[in-house]
Design a protein around this motif. Sequence first.
Motif, PDB file in Angstrom:
ATOM      1  N   ILE A  27      17.806  54.076-114.045  1.00  0.00           N
ATOM      2  CA  ILE A  27      17.037  55.000-114.893  1.00  0.00           C
ATOM      3  C   ILE A  27      17.382  54.857-116.383  1.00  0.00           C
ATOM      4  N   TYR A  28      18.288  53.921-116.674  1.00  0.00           N
ATOM      5  CA  TYR A  28      18.818  53.790-118.042  1.00  0.00           C
ATOM      6  C   TYR A  28      17.710  53.667-119.092  1.00  0.00           C
ATOM      7  N   ASP A  29      16.724  52.818-118.827  1.00  0.00           N
ATOM      8  CA  ASP A  29      15.699  52.565-119.845  1.00  0.00           C
ATOM      9  C   ASP A  29      14.794  53.776-120.102  1.00  0.00           C
ATOM     10  N   PHE A  65      18.329  46.365-124.536  1.00  0.00           N
ATOM     11  CA  PHE A  65      17.560  47.016-125.596  1.00  0.00           C
ATOM     12  C   PHE A  65      17.962  46.484-126.980  1.00  0.00           C
ATOM     13  N   THR A  66      19.259  46.359-127.211  1.00  0.00           N
ATOM     14  CA  THR A  66      19.701  45.814-128.505  1.00  0.00           C
ATOM     15  C   THR A  66      19.495  44.302-128.536  1.00  0.00           C
ATOM     16  N   SER A  67      19.683  43.665-127.371  1.00  0.00           N
ATOM     17  CA  SER A  67      19.461  42.207-127.299  1.00  0.00           C
ATOM     18  C   SER A  67      18.078  41.863-127.837  1.00  0.00           C
ATOM     19  N   LEU A  82      27.131  39.599-123.141  1.00  0.00           N
ATOM     20  CA  LEU A  82      28.209  39.847-122.182  1.00  0.00           C
ATOM     21  C   LEU A  82      28.162  41.300-121.706  1.00  0.00           C
ATOM     22  N   ASP A  83      28.450  41.494-120.433  1.00  0.00           N
ATOM     23  CA  ASP A  83      28.588  42.854-119.902  1.00  0.00           C
ATOM     24  C   ASP A  83      29.491  42.806-118.678  1.00  0.00           C
ATOM     25  N   GLN A  84      30.093  43.947-118.378  1.00  0.00           N
ATOM     26  CA  GLN A  84      30.923  44.007-117.167  1.00  0.00           C
ATOM     27  C   GLN A  84      30.109  44.480-115.965  1.00  0.00           C
TER      28      GLN A  84
END
Length: 210
Positions: A27-29, A65-67, A82-84
Amino acid sequence: MGWGWIDMGYLEDKKRARTFYRYFSKIYDYINPIFYSKEMRDKVVEMGRLTRDMRVVEVGCGTGFTSEGIIKAIGIENLVALDQSIHMYKKAKEKFHLNFVWGDAENLPFKDDMFDGAISAGSIEYWPNPQKGIEEMYRVIKPGSWAVIIGPNKPKNTFFRWMAESIMLFPTVEEYVTWYEQAGFKDIEVVEIGPNRLWKRLAVIVAGKK
Ligand SMILES: C[S@@+](CC[C@H](N)C(=O)[O-])C[C@H]1O[C@@H](n2cnc3c(N)ncnc32)[C@H](O)[C@@H]1O
């Protein structure tokens, strides 16, 4: 600090944050634009002084979103994201094919002086050791390059501050600047910003030059 999560917010634990984003990614977006507007993102990109063909690392890319803003400035082939959380990245992958690296902000899997810039949006609040994360961004960029972070601003209201800090890190402007200085950054710039008139200072953008 509320609720007794020892001395940090509940989600400032990498495993808990990963589990949280496993579900929140769905649901983040829908939720994100309430707190983080396109105008805020554009300011982050602007403060990174990004130009075409720069090679940039984004720390904590999430669903991208920032990408998206960074890609417009430098081209998709020049961004290393990069992300975990693989679950957040899977959402980004539905939108575009990022050069993705699974990794930890506090231990970046890159050599020194590799990038022409570094950006991190809305991720520092989950890092148990923000100083280390900022030092890592410093380490991987070339001398003369800029690193930009946007993160939450410490709420002035005591109750909101207690609530917020029970969950994650809400640094003061002074803390951001001190971390940047201690990492070695020069020419540090700070902008307090928010998504609307009610929340004019919800977030802090910090930029610094190596
Ligand atoms: C609020 S989201 C921000 C996503 C994106 N940057 C944006 O602009 O919407 C925070 C992201 O930081 C990532 N994150 C949190 N702690 C991390 C760490 N230690 N290393 C790498 N990524 C991390 C989370 O997995 C999540 O995808």
